[in-house]
Design an enzyme around this catalytic site. Structure first.
Site: not given
Ligand code: EPU
Length: 420
Positions: A22-23, A93, A117, A122-126, A306, A328, A398
Site C-alpha cells: 500500500k505505502n 494521508r 488514520c 501528524r505534522p507535515i512540517d518536514q 504498523d 512513532i 483501506r
Molecule cells: N513527523 C513530523 N513531521 C513531519 C513528518 C513526520 O514530526 O513533517 C513525525 C510524525 O509525527 C511521526 C514520525 O515523524 O512521529 C514519522 O512519521 P512519517 O512521516 O514517517 O509517517 P507518514 O509518512 O505520515 C507513513 C505511513 C504510515 C506509517 C508511518 C511510519 C504512508 C501513507 N503512511 O506515514 O502508515 O505508520 O509512515 O512508518 O506511507 C499505515 O499504513 O497504517 C500507516 C499509518
C-alpha cells in the site's frame, strides 16, 4: 454499514499470497505525474486507498485503465489540473504526495490537508521545509495546502525527524529540480527504495535510497514510458506472520521479501515461534504458547509501528508480562481498550503499554480505530473463543486486499455482514 462477524477459536493453517505494498503504491501512482506518458503498474493492491488515489489522478486529467484487478495503465499526457479535489484529498494521508509530484510537474498544486488514520498529531512540517528549501512557496490554511514554485533548485535538506512521507515527497519534488538534492537523515523503509527504483526506471537519477543519505541528481525530464511491479507489502506479510503465532497456526506466506521482515522474524524467534525463510516466501508456525517480549517501535529496520497492534494481540495471550513502547505515533494504543473487552489484561498510558498475558481471549463487539488496529482485532477475533463482531471495517479495507477471503482460506470463519 458493514461489519465482520468472526467465529473464533481457529488455528490458521495453509498458504497465503501477499499483495503489493500500500505505502509504495500510494506514492508510485502520483509519481507518474512527473512525466508525460503511459505507464503500466502491476502488483497494485486493490484497496480503497489506491482507488481514491486513482480517482484523484483522474480528476487531475490522468486516464487510468485497469487491465486486471492488480494491474493498470496510467496515461499522464493530458494532466491539466492544478487543484486536487479537497474533499477527496483530505480523506487520506498519502494525498500529500500530489504536492511533491505536481511541484515537479507544473510548479503548482492545491490539495486538502491530508487526513488518514487517527494516530494522534501528524505534522507535515518536514515536507514543507523540504519544498521551501527547494524554492517553493507553501501556504497552509483553511483546510488546504497550496504550493507554488517558478523553479526548483537542488539543495541539502536535513530531516529533523526520520519521516517516510517527507523523504518520498522531497524525492518526488527534486527529481526534475536543477542540480543535486541531498536528503540527510532519510527514512529507509522498503517502500522508499521501491519509489526510488520506479523513478529511476523512468529516467530519474536517485542514489542511496535505503540508506540515510539520498542524493537526487535532477534531470531535465523523465523519458521512459514503461512498466513497473510494486514491491510486496511488508506489513501485510508481517500481519499474517503474527496471525500464525497468535492462533498457534502454521502459515506459508508467499510473494514476500523475507529480508524486509527480519525485525518481525527476530521477535517471533524470541517468543518461541519457528520461521523458515525461503527468500520470496516464509513459513511461520508455533506449537506452544508464545512467551513475553518487550517491543520498541522504530523507523526501519527497527520494529515497525504498523505491526505494533498485531504484536499487541500476540503479547496479550503470551506467557508473562510484556511492555510495548510506541515511539512513532502518540495514539496507537486505542486497540488495547477493545482487547480488554475481549479479556486481555493491558495497562496503556501515553506511549507505553504493559501486557500481562492471559491464556484466552473471548469474542466481543469491537471497533477498529485505524487500519492496523482493525487487522489486530481481526486476528484477536480469530483466536478468541466465541463470536466477535468487528465494526469500522472501512479502515481495514483501506489497506488490506481481500482480507477476509485470505483469512478464510487459512481456515478462519469470517462473514462480512451489511447492517442498516
Ligand atoms: N513527523 C513530523 N513531521 C513531519 C513528518 C513526520 O514530526 O513533517 C513525525 C510524525 O509525527 C511521526 C514520525 O515523524 O512521529 C514519522 O512519521 P512519517 O512521516 O514517517 O509517517 P507518514 O509518512 O505520515 C507513513 C505511513 C504510515 C506509517 C508511518 C511510519 C504512508 C501513507 N503512511 O506515514 O502508515 O505508520 O509512515 O512508518 O506511507 C499505515 O499504513 O497504517 C500507516 C499509518
Amino acid at each position: 454499514m458493514e461489519k465482520l462477524v468472526i467465529n473464533g477459536g481457529t488455528r490458521l493453517k495453509g498458504e497465503v499470497t501477499i499483495s503489493g505494498a500500500k505505502n509504495a503504491a500510494v506514492a508510485i501512482l502520483p509519481a507518474t505525474l512527473l512525466l508525460n506518458g503511459v505507464y503500466t503498474i502491476s502488483n497494485v493492491p486493490n484497496i480503497s486507498d489506491v482507488k481514491i488515489t486513482c480517482d484523484i489522478l483522474q480528476d487531475l486529467g490522468a486516464k487510468i485503465n485497469w487491465i486486471t484487478p492488480n494491474e493498470l495503465t496510467i496515461d499522464t499526457r493530458d494532466i491539466d489540473g492544478k487543484e486536487a479535489p479537497l474533499d477527496k484529498t483530505s480523506k487520506f494521508r498519502a494525498s500529500y504526495y500530489l504536492i511533491g509530484s505536481m511541484l515537479g510537474r507544473s510548479g503548482q498544486i492545491e490539495v486538502g490537508l491530508p487526513g488518514g488514520c487517527n494516530l494522534g498529531a501528524r505534522p507535515i512540517d518536514q515536507h514543507i521545509k523540504g519544498f521551501e528549501l527547494l524554492g517553493a512557496k507553501v501556504d497552509v490554511g483553511q483546510g488546504k495546502i497550496s504550493a507554488k514554485a517558478k523553479k526548483l533548485v537542488g539543495t541539502s535538506i536535513y530531516l529533523d525527524v526520520v519521516s517516510v512521507g517527507a523523504t518520498i515527497n522531497i524525492m518526488l519534488a527534486s527529481v526534475l529540480a536543477e542540480g543535486t538534492t541531498t536528503i540527510d537523515n532519510a527514512a529507509k523503509e522498503p517502500h522508499i527504495v521501491d519509489v526510488a527504483n520506479f523513478l529511476n526506471t523512468m529516467g530519474a537519477d536517485i542514489r542511496g535510497a535505503g540508506t540515510d543519505v539520498i542524493k537526487i541528481n535532477g534531470v531535465k525530464e523523465l523519458k521512459h514510458e514503461g512498466s513497473y511491479s510494486v514491491v510486496p507489502d511488508q506489513i501485510e506479510a508481517g500481519t499474517f506472520m503474527l496471525a500464525a503465532i497468535a492462533t498457534k497456526g502454521d502459515i506459508l506466506i508467499k510473494n514476500c521479501i523475507s529480508e524486509h521482515l527480519d525485525c518481525i522474524t527476530a521477535k517471533i524467534l524470541e517468543i518461541g515461534g519457528d520461521v523458515e525463510d525461503f527468500g520470496d516466501s516464509i513459513r511461520v508456525s508455533i506449537n506452544k504458547r508464545p512467551t513475553k517480549a518487550n517491543i520498541k517501535t522504530l523507523p526501519y529496520p527497527g520494529f515497525p509501528t504498523d505491526m505494533q497492534p498485531q504484536m499487541g494481540v500476540v503479547l496479550s495471550i503470551a506467557d508473562g508480562v510484556s511492555v510495548i513502547n510506541e515511539s512513532i505515533w502518540e495514539s496507537r494504543f486505542q486497540y488495547t481498550n477493545e482487547l480488554i473487552n475481549m479479556g486481555a489484561h493491558i495497562t496503556a498510558q501515553g506511549k507505553t503499554a504493559v501486557f500481562e498475558g492471559v491464556k484466552e481471549l473471548y469474542g466481543a463487539p469491537v471497533y477498529a480505530s485505524d487500519l492496523r488496529a482493525g487487522a489486530a482485532l481481526l486476528i484477536a477475533g480469530i483466536l478468541a473463543k466465541g463470536t466477535t463482531e468487528l465494526y469500522n471495517i472501512d479502515h481495514i479495507d483501506r489497506g488490506y486486499e481481500k482480507i477476509e477471503e485470505k483469512f478464510r482460506s487459512l481456515g478462519a470463519n469470517i462473514t462480512r455482514v451489511t447492517e442498516e
